[in-house]
Design a protein around this motif. Structure first.
Motif, mmCIF file in Angstrom:
data_model
loop_
_atom_site.group_PDB
_atom_site.id
_atom_site.type_symbol
_atom_site.label_atom_id
_atom_site.label_comp_id
_atom_site.label_asym_id
_atom_site.label_seq_id
_atom_site.Cartn_x
_atom_site.Cartn_y
_atom_site.Cartn_z
ATOM 1 N N LYS A 277 13.471 -39.633 -6.568
ATOM 2 C CA LYS A 277 13.046 -38.306 -7.021
ATOM 3 C C LYS A 277 12.045 -37.728 -6.035
ATOM 4 O O LYS A 277 11.275 -38.467 -5.425
ATOM 5 C CB LYS A 277 12.365 -38.427 -8.399
ATOM 6 C CG LYS A 277 13.326 -38.713 -9.526
ATOM 7 C CD LYS A 277 12.600 -38.748 -10.858
ATOM 8 C CE LYS A 277 13.546 -39.073 -11.996
ATOM 9 N NZ LYS A 277 14.557 -38.054 -12.246
ATOM 10 N N ASP A 347 19.743 -42.277 -9.834
ATOM 11 C CA ASP A 347 18.859 -41.558 -10.744
ATOM 12 C C ASP A 347 19.579 -41.197 -12.054
ATOM 13 O O ASP A 347 18.949 -40.767 -13.007
ATOM 14 C CB ASP A 347 18.338 -40.295 -10.046
ATOM 15 C CG ASP A 347 17.116 -39.715 -10.732
ATOM 16 O OD1 ASP A 347 16.556 -40.400 -11.606
ATOM 17 O OD2 ASP A 347 16.737 -38.584 -10.391
ATOM 18 N N GLU A 349 20.500 -43.143 -14.263
ATOM 19 C CA GLU A 349 20.402 -44.519 -14.772
ATOM 20 C C GLU A 349 20.443 -44.587 -16.294
ATOM 21 O O GLU A 349 20.835 -45.603 -16.858
ATOM 22 C CB GLU A 349 19.113 -45.182 -14.258
ATOM 23 C CG GLU A 349 17.830 -44.907 -15.071
ATOM 24 C CD GLU A 349 17.440 -43.440 -15.128
ATOM 25 O OE1 GLU A 349 17.859 -42.688 -14.241
ATOM 26 O OE2 GLU A 349 16.723 -43.039 -16.064
ATOM 27 N N GLY A 377 17.815 -33.344 -16.340
ATOM 28 C CA GLY A 377 17.102 -32.095 -16.072
ATOM 29 C C GLY A 377 17.997 -30.915 -16.436
ATOM 30 O O GLY A 377 17.510 -29.831 -16.768
HETATM 31 N N1 BES Z 1 15.001 -39.184 -16.581
HETATM 32 C C1 BES Z 1 15.770 -38.232 -15.887
HETATM 33 C C2 BES Z 1 15.949 -36.913 -16.630
HETATM 34 C C3 BES Z 1 14.708 -36.097 -16.865
HETATM 35 C C4 BES Z 1 14.393 -35.046 -16.032
HETATM 36 C C5 BES Z 1 13.909 -36.344 -17.961
HETATM 37 C C6 BES Z 1 13.266 -34.282 -16.271
HETATM 38 C C7 BES Z 1 12.782 -35.594 -18.200
HETATM 39 C C8 BES Z 1 12.459 -34.555 -17.379
HETATM 40 C C9 BES Z 1 17.176 -38.787 -15.620
HETATM 41 O O1 BES Z 1 17.273 -40.166 -15.474
HETATM 42 C C10 BES Z 1 17.658 -38.174 -14.347
HETATM 43 O O2 BES Z 1 17.051 -38.392 -13.353
HETATM 44 N N2 BES Z 1 18.720 -37.388 -14.438
HETATM 45 C C11 BES Z 1 19.286 -36.741 -13.317
HETATM 46 C C12 BES Z 1 20.777 -36.871 -13.437
HETATM 47 C C13 BES Z 1 21.521 -36.473 -12.213
HETATM 48 C C14 BES Z 1 21.238 -37.413 -11.094
HETATM 49 C C15 BES Z 1 22.989 -36.448 -12.516
HETATM 50 C C16 BES Z 1 18.868 -35.289 -13.334
HETATM 51 O O3 BES Z 1 18.731 -34.716 -14.404
HETATM 52 O O4 BES Z 1 18.669 -34.705 -12.267
#
Ligand code: BES
Ligand code: ZN
Ligand code: ZN
Length: 500
Positions: A277, A347, A349, A377
């Motif tokens: 990230k 990510d 995950e 997100g």
């Molecule tokens: N934990 C994150 C999602 C998240 C983002 C939670 C902001 C709280 C606030 C999740 O594991 C993630 O990183 N999702 C990615 C998915 C993508 C790689 C397909 C995302 O949302 O960018």
């Protein structure tokens, strides 16, 4: 915490008394009238001149200057009587309690009957009061050597009503249990990643099990290997902390049938792994276990209220870290279900750990599934921070979840999963599934991926990435974890009916 008494008298000695006020106050008898008489009609004058307002959420505190033994009267504006809702009432109570806490009033009286309307009956008003009290006065203390503010607490609340004392007490208890369960979830969310590892989360769950007599199981890494939980293990591969698969069982029926599975994403910190990230996106990722927190908060409420239902809670927990051992993009892994997965983004995950958890919940007899996760997100872009994203493979089960969410005051909005969406998660040349088909509609992709593991079991997926935390305080929330979906899950379980 709560004492219930049948009637209030102007001669009662106490610090303050809360009185609800609507546009229909002039016909109001009872305490308002008595207090007004004791104050020689001055309250009526103040209301008439607009110095005491019935407008929704306006709080007016007046000193009784020795005319009553109650030192201060706190008028809580409820708005138009015909428009008062259960949720609105909770917000009004919340605002009042926040203000009283700030002004160091430690013992509070409430004239419950002044909060009743045609739609709000005694049990609702009592529930709203106690739940709002717990929610509004919640605070995460933090770790400062010197706290910003000296501790302020409301020590006790005396509720005055003409209704049946036992009935009111029972509703106060239920509301308080819902509020407390939500607060427990908030605390778990607020704990930093170094203070809440997967092992700590498992320990917490075991303590809950001990307290409420749940059957508990915590799978260690070796057992996961034997069971073939390749998806959870892949996410854990880069970590120094061992993974945990946490299972709690609550049996409220004679037989272990019609089991509701509650599955919560328990990523104690999400760096994104090798699909790392950006520096701004990584801050706050201690909250990536908010789904697990909601499930545990709900289990606390279930443990307290003991509904006649069967529930299995399953929490896959680990952090998502980077090291020479970590899983990588392009890796192909095999989930417990046997389905193989091409990892395109480390990510993404959450859906991996949930895949094994859903499979395991089904093995434990879950016939209905709700998973709760800070998954994408994308759901924040789609729905913002007030609405949880909901997805399902079963209309009638979704109806029940939606009804619980409305009653709990935790709004959700449905998003679709089409056949084309399913094709996208199935489009891998290397494996059965891929974990990240691209950014277009990626909240839907996350849901569609998890749906591959729910298969035909009635299932609802709740993406709480936008609602699990807040950065602005409100009547019922403090900055930080909201504990969202704790109450919805508990209510769903309480009210659940098997559709034949
Ligand atoms: N934990 C994150 C999602 C998240 C983002 C939670 C902001 C709280 C606030 C999740 O594991 C993630 O990183 N999702 C990615 C998915 C993508 C790689 C397909 C995302 O949302 O960018
Ligand atoms: Zn992630
Ligand atoms: Zn995550």
């Amino acid at each position: 915490m709560f004492t219930v008494k049948n009637t209030w008298k102007p001669s009662l000695e106490q610090e303050c008394l809360l009185i609800g006020l609507t546009d229909q106050h002039s016909g109001q008898g009872g305490t308002l009238k008595e207090a007004d008489q004791a104050m020689e009609g001055q309250i009526s004058v103040l209301i008439k001149e607009g110095d005491i307002s019935w407008k929704k959420k306006s709080i007016t505190i007046i000193h009784t200057l020795g005319k009553l033994s109650t030192k201060k009267l706190v008028f809580v504006g409820l708005g138009k009587k015909k428009d008062v809702s259960f949720e609105g009432l909770k917000e009004c109570f919340g605002k009042a309690f926040k203000q009283l806490k700030g002004s160091r009033l430690s013992s509070v009286g409430v004239d419950l009957d002044s909060f009743l309307t045609d739609d709000i009956e005694v049990p609702d008003a009592a529930h709203a009061l106690s739940e709002a009290f717990a929610l509004a006065t919640y605070e995460f203390e933090g770790y400062k050597q010197k706290p910003n503010e000296p501790e302020r607490k409301i020590e006790g609340i005396t509720v005055f009503t003409n209704a049946d004392v036992e009935e009111v007490k029972a509703s106060l208890t239920v509301g308080y249990v819902y509020g407390k369960g939500t607060n427990s979830a908030r605390t778990l969310v607020n704990l930093p990643g170094n203070m809440l590892t997967a092992s700590d989360l498992a320990q917490y769950a075991l303590e809950l099990a001990e307290k409420y007599g749940f059957e508990a199981e915590v799978l260690e890494k070796e057992e996961m290997q034997n069971l073939g939980m390749g998806a959870l293990l892949a996410v854990n591969q880069g970590s120094e902390q061992p993974p945990k698969m946490i299972v709690l069982k609550y049996q409220g029926k004679d037989e272990w049938k019609d089991v509701i599975g509650l599955v919560g994403k328990g990523i104690t910190f999400d760096t994104g792994g090798y699909s790392i990230k950006p520096k701004d996106g990584i801050v706050g990722m201690k909250t990536d276990m908010a789904g697990a927190a909601a499930v545990l908060g709900a289990m606390e409420i279930i443990g307290e209220l003991k509904p006649e239902q069967n529930v299995v809670a399953v929490i896959p927990s680990t952090d998502n870290m980077i090291s020479g051992h970590a899983f990588k993009p392009d890796d192909v892994i095999t989930s417990m279900s046997g389905k193989t997965i091409e990892v395109l983004n480390t990510d993404a995950e959450g859906r991996l750990v949930l895949a094994d958890a859903i499979t395991y919940a089904k093995q434990h007899g879950a016939e209905y599934l709700v998973d709760v996760a800070t998954l994408t997100g994308g759901v924040i872009i789609a729905l913002g921070n007030e609405m949880t994203g909901a997805f399902t493979n079963n209309e009638s089960f979704f109806e029940q979840v939606l009804e619980a969410s409305v009653e709990a005051g935790e709004p959700m909005w449905r998003l679709p999963i089409t056949e084309k969406d399913k094709e996208r998660v199935r489009s891998s040349r290397m494996a059965d599934l891929n974990n990240s088909p691209g950014r277009e509609g990626h909240a839907i992709m996350g849901a569609a991926f998890i749906g591959e593991f729910a298969e035909d079991t009635p299932w609802v997926h709740l993406d709480i990435a936008g609602t699990a935390t807040t950065n602005k305080p409100s009547e019922l929330n403090a900055v930080g974890g909201t504990g969202v979906m704790t109450r919805t899950l508990a209510l769903l379980v309480e009210r659940f009916e098997v559709n034949e």
